[in-house]
Design a protein around this motif. Structure first.
Motif: not given
Length: 304
Positions: A61-67, A91-99, A111-118
């Motif tokens: 699979a090929y992973f990449y950050i689309s946003s 916010k960010a999005t990772i897309k994955v291309k596979t077969y 979809k990835v949510t990044v929260k502050p460090k505790q």
């Protein structure tokens, strides 16, 4: 001859039975599901990592950050797995291309949510991810918010050093409040004659604000120079024409941090003065009753 014919017939029947294919009624082999991700959504804190995998495929699979590429980064890659790290909140999005087959592709997304460090508040021990401790108002250590020059601890400040306002913010009024420290000593506070001090009085009189757990702010010699607490809701600002504060002064730093000066010193920004303690002779004794460095401060309209 006859026995040979019978033997041949029997042999042909046996061979026919052996050669009949056996078709199982239930082979036990299920159709494999299509490619999928280990998670459709991920939450990661700044500085921490999470793993994302592709399942149900024999292909790479090929992973990449689309946003949101500034908010996360891929720290390691394997054939069907990556590790991501939170960089900054958002916010960010990772897309994955596979077969699915050798010629048919499929694209998956997470979809990835990044929260502050505790962080753990050094004043009260509460673990949180805010810029100020929600329990006692202590500022987040290592914050980019500038601290007063006389202190090694960070303190919440206005976003920019403000200039004095034309409104006369340094004139005292004939209005008073009372301040109890650690339920042992009472001090009379003379309020200033401007709209913010009046609003502070009204909130105390109506019971909207009263009790604060005030944390210490220390200078480079580890001496306490101020007590402070976060004020929910905040106030407008009516900044003084001078930065100097005196022992017993009650004022706002910015719009939502209430401070009590324990020494005479220079502030780094023009404060909004709320009032001044008329007699500070018992102030040091009152602070000796602090619990783990915190002062219980209660503002009241009258002493009951």
């Amino acid at each position: 001859m006859r026995s040979k014919s019978v033997f041949a017939i029997v042999l042909s029947i046996v061979m026919g039975i052996v050669s009949v294919p056996v078709v199982p009624t239930n082979s036990g082999v299920a159709l494999a599901a299509g490619p999928s991700l280990s998670a459709k959504t991920l939450t990661v804190r700044v500085g921490k990592t999470k793993t994302l995998k592709v399942k149900n495929t024999s292909y790479s699979a090929y992973f990449y950050i689309s946003s949101g590429s500034s908010r996360i980064k891929i720290t390691s890659r394997k054939e069907k797995k990556i590790t991501i790290k939170g960089v900054k909140t958002g916010k960010a999005t990772i897309k994955v291309k596979t077969y699915i087959t050798a010629k048919k592709t499929k694209t998956l997304s997470c979809k990835v949510t990044v929260k502050p460090k505790q962080w753990t508040c050094p004043a009260c021990g509460k673990v949180n991810d805010k810029n100020y401790c929600p329990n006692c108002g202590y500022p987040k250590p290592g914050s980019t918010t500038p601290a007063p020059s006389a202190s090694t601890s960070p303190s919440p400040t206005p976003t920019a050093t403000p200039e004095p306002t034309p409104e006369p913010a340094d004139k005292l009024s004939d209005t008073y409040l009372y301040l109890s420290l650690n339920n042992t000593y009472y001090f009379q506070i003379q309020l200033y004659d401007h709209s913010v001090a009046t609003e502070f009085y009204n909130r105390v009189a109506s019971g909207k604000i009263s009790r604060f757990n005030m944390a210490p702010l220390r200078d480079s010699n580890n001496d306490q120079i101020e007590k402070f607490a976060f004020v929910n809701g905040g106030f407008a600002e009516c900044r003084s024409s001078k930065k100097s504060v005196k022992k017993g002064d009650v004022y706002l730093y910015g719009s939502d941090v209430l401070k009590l000066a324990l020494t005479d010193h220079e502030a780094t920004a023009y404060p909004t003065r709320i009032g001044k303690m008329l007699d500070t002779s018992d102030l040091d004794r009152a602070l000796k009753a602090d619990i783990e460095g915190k002062t219980i401060a209660v503002f009241m309209k009258n002493i009951s």
